[in-house]
Design a protein around this motif. Structure first.
Motif, PDB file in Angstrom:
ATOM      1  N   LYS A 218       0.846  -1.187   0.000  1.00  0.00           N
ATOM      2  CA  LYS A 218       0.000   0.000   0.000  1.00  0.00           C
ATOM      3  C   LYS A 218       0.879   1.233   0.000  1.00  0.00           C
ATOM      4  O   LYS A 218       1.950   1.248   0.617  1.00  0.00           O
ATOM      5  N   LEU A 219       0.436   2.251  -0.696  1.00  0.00           N
ATOM      6  CA  LEU A 219       1.177   3.514  -0.750  1.00  0.00           C
ATOM      7  C   LEU A 219       0.305   4.619  -0.179  1.00  0.00           C
ATOM      8  O   LEU A 219      -0.807   4.857  -0.657  1.00  0.00           O
ATOM      9  N   ALA A 220       0.801   5.276   0.844  1.00  0.00           N
ATOM     10  CA  ALA A 220       0.110   6.424   1.438  1.00  0.00           C
ATOM     11  C   ALA A 220       0.861   7.689   1.056  1.00  0.00           C
ATOM     12  O   ALA A 220       2.046   7.838   1.360  1.00  0.00           O
ATOM     13  N   LEU A 221       0.161   8.578   0.386  1.00  0.00           N
ATOM     14  CA  LEU A 221       0.774   9.801  -0.111  1.00  0.00           C
ATOM     15  C   LEU A 221      -0.156  10.962   0.233  1.00  0.00           C
ATOM     16  O   LEU A 221      -0.870  11.468  -0.632  1.00  0.00           O
ATOM     17  N   PRO A 222      -0.157  11.385   1.493  1.00  0.00           N
ATOM     18  CA  PRO A 222      -1.105  12.425   1.926  1.00  0.00           C
ATOM     19  C   PRO A 222      -1.046  13.690   1.091  1.00  0.00           C
ATOM     20  O   PRO A 222      -2.074  14.251   0.711  1.00  0.00           O
ATOM     21  N   VAL A 223       0.173  14.142   0.790  1.00  0.00           N
ATOM     22  CA  VAL A 223       0.373  15.341  -0.034  1.00  0.00           C
ATOM     23  C   VAL A 223       1.450  15.015  -1.068  1.00  0.00           C
ATOM     24  O   VAL A 223       2.524  14.521  -0.703  1.00  0.00           O
ATOM     25  N   PRO A 224       1.188  15.251  -2.355  1.00  0.00           N
ATOM     26  CA  PRO A 224       2.207  14.975  -3.361  1.00  0.00           C
ATOM     27  C   PRO A 224       3.501  15.731  -3.038  1.00  0.00           C
ATOM     28  O   PRO A 224       3.464  16.934  -2.767  1.00  0.00           O
ATOM     29  N   PRO A 225       4.645  15.038  -3.029  1.00  0.00           N
ATOM     30  CA  PRO A 225       5.900  15.715  -2.691  1.00  0.00           C
ATOM     31  C   PRO A 225       6.314  16.726  -3.751  1.00  0.00           C
ATOM     32  O   PRO A 225       5.943  16.609  -4.924  1.00  0.00           O
ATOM     33  N   ARG A 226       7.041  17.703  -3.330  1.00  0.00           N
ATOM     34  CA  ARG A 226       7.511  18.767  -4.226  1.00  0.00           C
ATOM     35  C   ARG A 226       8.483  18.190  -5.259  1.00  0.00           C
ATOM     36  O   ARG A 226       9.489  17.600  -4.920  1.00  0.00           O
ATOM     37  N   GLU A 227       8.148  18.337  -6.526  1.00  0.00           N
ATOM     38  CA  GLU A 227       8.991  17.996  -7.669  1.00  0.00           C
ATOM     39  C   GLU A 227       9.156  16.500  -7.904  1.00  0.00           C
ATOM     40  O   GLU A 227       9.393  16.079  -9.029  1.00  0.00           O
ATOM     41  N   VAL A 228       9.078  15.661  -6.881  1.00  0.00           N
ATOM     42  CA  VAL A 228       9.362  14.236  -7.019  1.00  0.00           C
ATOM     43  C   VAL A 228       8.096  13.464  -7.387  1.00  0.00           C
ATOM     44  O   VAL A 228       7.068  13.598  -6.720  1.00  0.00           O
ATOM     45  N   ARG A 229       8.200  12.644  -8.433  1.00  0.00           N
ATOM     46  CA  ARG A 229       7.107  11.728  -8.752  1.00  0.00           C
ATOM     47  C   ARG A 229       7.340  10.413  -8.014  1.00  0.00           C
ATOM     48  O   ARG A 229       8.473   9.921  -7.955  1.00  0.00           O
ATOM     49  N   VAL A 230       6.274   9.853  -7.473  1.00  0.00           N
ATOM     50  CA  VAL A 230       6.353   8.570  -6.785  1.00  0.00           C
ATOM     51  C   VAL A 230       5.528   7.565  -7.575  1.00  0.00           C
ATOM     52  O   VAL A 230       4.312   7.747  -7.740  1.00  0.00           O
ATOM     53  N   LEU A 231       6.189   6.517  -8.093  1.00  0.00           N
ATOM     54  CA  LEU A 231       5.531   5.518  -8.918  1.00  0.00           C
ATOM     55  C   LEU A 231       5.898   4.123  -8.421  1.00  0.00           C
ATOM     56  O   LEU A 231       6.957   3.930  -7.820  1.00  0.00           O
ATOM     57  N   THR A 232       5.045   3.157  -8.697  1.00  0.00           N
ATOM     58  CA  THR A 232       5.399   1.765  -8.437  1.00  0.00           C
ATOM     59  C   THR A 232       6.011   1.176  -9.710  1.00  0.00           C
ATOM     60  O   THR A 232       5.903   1.756 -10.802  1.00  0.00           O
ATOM     61  N   ASP A 233       6.652   0.030  -9.568  1.00  0.00           N
ATOM     62  CA  ASP A 233       7.316  -0.584 -10.720  1.00  0.00           C
ATOM     63  C   ASP A 233       6.326  -0.971 -11.815  1.00  0.00           C
ATOM     64  O   ASP A 233       6.717  -1.109 -12.980  1.00  0.00           O
ATOM     65  N   THR A 234       5.055  -1.139 -11.472  1.00  0.00           N
ATOM     66  CA  THR A 234       4.048  -1.492 -12.484  1.00  0.00           C
ATOM     67  C   THR A 234       3.453  -0.271 -13.178  1.00  0.00           C
ATOM     68  O   THR A 234       2.684  -0.421 -14.131  1.00  0.00           O
ATOM     69  N   ASP A 235       3.811   0.916 -12.713  1.00  0.00           N
ATOM     70  CA  ASP A 235       3.250   2.152 -13.286  1.00  0.00           C
ATOM     71  C   ASP A 235       4.273   2.961 -14.071  1.00  0.00           C
ATOM     72  O   ASP A 235       3.977   4.091 -14.480  1.00  0.00           O
ATOM     73  N   LEU A 236       5.452   2.417 -14.284  1.00  0.00           N
ATOM     74  CA  LEU A 236       6.519   3.213 -14.888  1.00  0.00           C
ATOM     75  C   LEU A 236       6.249   3.580 -16.341  1.00  0.00           C
ATOM     76  O   LEU A 236       6.832   4.543 -16.848  1.00  0.00           O
ATOM     77  N   ASP A 237       5.397   2.821 -17.017  1.00  0.00           N
ATOM     78  CA  ASP A 237       5.105   3.181 -18.405  1.00  0.00           C
ATOM     79  C   ASP A 237       4.394   4.527 -18.501  1.00  0.00           C
ATOM     80  O   ASP A 237       4.284   5.107 -19.584  1.00  0.00           O
ATOM     81  N   ALA A 238       3.910   5.061 -17.354  1.00  0.00           N
ATOM     82  CA  ALA A 238       3.303   6.394 -17.366  1.00  0.00           C
ATOM     83  C   ALA A 238       4.310   7.448 -17.818  1.00  0.00           C
ATOM     84  O   ALA A 238       3.931   8.464 -18.411  1.00  0.00           O
ATOM     85  N   LEU A 239       5.584   7.211 -17.551  1.00  0.00           N
ATOM     86  CA  LEU A 239       6.603   8.173 -17.976  1.00  0.00           C
ATOM     87  C   LEU A 239       6.681   8.257 -19.491  1.00  0.00           C
ATOM     88  O   LEU A 239       6.953   9.321 -20.047  1.00  0.00           O
ATOM     89  N   SER A 240       6.446   7.141 -20.168  1.00  0.00           N
ATOM     90  CA  SER A 240       6.569   7.127 -21.629  1.00  0.00           C
ATOM     91  C   SER A 240       5.403   7.821 -22.317  1.00  0.00           C
ATOM     92  O   SER A 240       5.478   8.112 -23.512  1.00  0.00           O
ATOM     93  N   ARG A 241       4.338   8.061 -21.587  1.00  0.00           N
ATOM     94  CA  ARG A 241       3.178   8.722 -22.194  1.00  0.00           C
ATOM     95  C   ARG A 241       3.322  10.236 -22.224  1.00  0.00           C
ATOM     96  O   ARG A 241       2.448  10.938 -22.727  1.00  0.00           O
ATOM     97  N   GLN A 242       4.426  10.719 -21.698  1.00  0.00           N
ATOM     98  CA  GLN A 242       4.697  12.153 -21.761  1.00  0.00           C
ATOM     99  C   GLN A 242       5.510  12.454 -23.017  1.00  0.00           C
ATOM    100  O   GLN A 242       6.417  11.709 -23.364  1.00  0.00           O
TER     101      GLN A 242
END
Length: 267
Positions: A218-242
């Protein structure tokens, strides 16, 4: 029979079919992605096309190899010891474990092996993006013994990824702290930002920081961190959609620069 052989091979993550003479010399190659047959001599064009006939699907361009770009020439000029492209995911850990495997029996699993598993999982996911115009470099060394776990370069820009083994554990990210399971929180995001900042300095281009979590329950991310993206290993293809940040020529030039070990000696 022409006596020509067709030999498949992988180069920079893409499959090529080489056409070889009986003595092993290459006289042509078929680049499927580019739909192009590159001839090293025009005198055997008909024989080459007959040999490749069973492998060609659809129309192809036939001609001499294209003139190398400045980025390709720079890559070809690299000494093998200075080329970081062959680095495997977790290269530094693989070398360390080979030199010092540790005791055969130990009460707890070697943390280096878990870190290696994480880097390999993330590295494999990034390498799968290669055909979409992206390039991944692994275990990029920094002065002082630090390293960027993974550097991703493509149309959507540059990303420095730091991996974290989190198999079946809850992860809480509260900038700059990261809490893994029941362990004490620690300011990991400072390291993630620092690595990206050093990469930006070395490449004179913006490099965005990413924290890649491998297998979290489980990932708890109350507030998105400044500048840093937090991804799981199964979501990394999201980077290629940019896209829309870098032109193909810029991607190749930055990749050629980044794979040169000497680029990183000044950060």
């Amino acid at each position: 029979m022409d006596g020509l052989r067709v030999v498949p091979a992988w180069r920079h993550g893409q499959e090529r079919l080489y056409v070889c003479l009986p003595d092993g010399r290459n006289i042509a190659w078929y680049d499927r992605d580019a739909a192009r047959v590159n001839l090293l001599g025009e005198d055997r064009e008909d024989e080459v096309l007959r040999a490749l006939g069973p492998f060609i699907t659809g129309p192809v361009t036939v001609g001499p190899p294209p003139v190398p770009t400045p980025a390709e020439l720079a890559r070809l000029a690299l000494h093998p010891d200075d080329d970081l492209a062959p680095n495997r995911p977790g290269e530094a850990l693989l070398v360390a474990l080979d030199r010092d495997p540790g005791p055969a029996r130990r009460l707890r699993a070697d943390p280096r092996r878990r870190a290696l598993e994480a880097e390999q999982a993330v590295g494999e996911a990034l390498d799968r993006l290669d055909g979409a115009g992206w390039h991944a470099l692994h275990s990029v060394p920094l002065p002082g013994g630090d390293r960027v776990h993974h550097l991703l370069i493509g149309p959507g820009g540059l990303f420095a990824l730091h991996t974290l083994y989190a198999r079946k554990q809850r992860v809480t990210v509260a900038d700059p702290l990261v809490t893994l399971g029941r362990r004490d929180p620690y300011p990991l995001l400072r390291r993630v930002r620092s690595d990206a900042g050093r990469a930006s300095y070395a490449l004179t281009a913006e490099v965005r920081p990413v924290l890649a979590l491998v297998g979290p329950a489980k990932l708890a991310l109350p507030v998105p961190p400044r500048e840093v993206r937090v991804l799981t290993d199964t979501d990394l293809d999201a980077l290629s959609r940019q896209g829309g940040v870098l032109k193909p020529a810029d991607v190749e030039a930055l990749h050629a620069m980044a794979r040169d070990r000497n680029t990183w000696g000044r950060v």
